[in-house]
Design a protein around this motif. Sequence first.
Motif, PDB file in Angstrom:
ATOM      1  N   UNK A   1       0.847  -1.194   0.000  1.00  0.00           N
ATOM      2  CA  UNK A   1       0.000   0.000   0.000  1.00  0.00           C
ATOM      3  C   UNK A   1       0.883   1.246   0.000  1.00  0.00           C
ATOM      4  N   UNK A   2       0.311   2.375  -0.428  1.00  0.00           N
ATOM      5  CA  UNK A   2       1.070   3.625  -0.432  1.00  0.00           C
ATOM      6  C   UNK A   2       1.483   4.022   0.983  1.00  0.00           C
ATOM      7  N   UNK A   3       0.621   3.742   1.946  1.00  0.00           N
ATOM      8  CA  UNK A   3       0.943   4.070   3.345  1.00  0.00           C
ATOM      9  C   UNK A   3       2.186   3.312   3.801  1.00  0.00           C
ATOM     10  N   UNK A   4       2.250   2.018   3.457  1.00  0.00           N
ATOM     11  CA  UNK A   4       3.406   1.202   3.833  1.00  0.00           C
ATOM     12  C   UNK A   4       4.667   1.695   3.130  1.00  0.00           C
ATOM     13  N   UNK A   5       4.531   2.062   1.863  1.00  0.00           N
ATOM     14  CA  UNK A   5       5.677   2.565   1.096  1.00  0.00           C
ATOM     15  C   UNK A   5       6.207   3.859   1.697  1.00  0.00           C
TER      16      UNK A   5
END
Length: 419
Positions: free
Chosen positions: A366-370
């Motif tokens: 996910x973008x949050x994890x990235x």
Amino acid sequence: MITELEKPNPYEIACRQFDIAADKLGLEEDLRRVLRSTKRELTVHFPVKMDNGEVKVFTGYRVHHNVARGPAKGGIRYHPDVTLDEVRALAMWMTWKCAVVRLPYGGAKGGVICDPKQMSQKELEGLTRRFTTEISILIGPDSDIPAPDVNTNSQTMAWIMDTYSMHHGYSIPSVVTGKPVNIGGSEGRSEATGRGVVYVLEAAAKELHMDLSKAKVAVQGFGNAGSVASSILHNHGARVVAVSDSRGGIYNPSGLNPNEVLEHKMVTGSVVGFRDAETITNDELLTLPCDVLIPAALENQITERNADQIRARVIVEAANGPTTPDADEILFDKGVLVIPDILANAGGVTVSYFEWVQDKQAFFWSEREINQRLKAILTSSFSEVYQLSNNQKTSMRTAAYMIAVDRVAKATKLRGIYP
């Protein structure tokens, strides 16, 4: 205004920056010779059929600097002023950039001498696909992974990926990074360089006890990195007082809304002419009264000619090579904190690495994890460089180079000389 003859040679600058760090590290002469040299350089001349039926021959380059720590990694730029020495320098900077943030890559770079602003989409596609074919003897998912750079974007990467895949008969998304998400690109990649600039600036602000929400920011270069960094800082409460592009700049000491400026640029093709702003030159932007200066354009913008006039407290190099060594000395003596390009703009290659890993695994994050992983890597890397800078009483650039060169030197020594 600097003439073509007066422009510093970027490869000579890259070597000089390396030599400063090598001296500090006491690097032996044999190792210096290896690390100063590029591994391979490919020059290609290739025809492209233009929309009017004329056939033009373009010149392009792909350079590998050092691959001791992993596959070659680096962008491809389209620009009228591309030179082999520029590409050599950029490849060397990529080696140090990957090393300073601990990515398992070596440095590469590519470029084509052309003016993409005078070319149609069809002409750009033809140029890209033919250039890809010419450099296909070097690029590959385990050997050399290109990415976007000046005047190239996710569409360019899609054409490269498709061309390379067609040659092999099946899809190979991991051959490039910076692709559209629909064909194996990563969430957060297009914003990664600008977001990374903000992350290292936030880390610097903590050390300097600077309140970014009250800071005045000037950004030279309102392309991908510059516009994203401007927008994020604006949303965090900072006052973006000036931005510029290749046609000129705009200044409003009360602050600009970068999102509205971007809309204006998309309609008109430039930031120039934005309402309620004074028109300025790119040179004038660099010396404006501000707390943070973000050079996000091309090389050699801050030189011994203008360094003493700079009033920013912090410079965050979103561009590659915007500051010459002579200017570095002046800025260091003035007490200006310069966060060097190999650290400041490493967000792009870091998320490119994430994209490559995701493509290899066919498993996406996910973008949050990235963004969390990106912030952790850049914040940790900033702390390492800042601590060494203080311990050695040297500039952030020299400290970053010392860390990076040491890592590449150790990898090179461990691998030895073949045969």
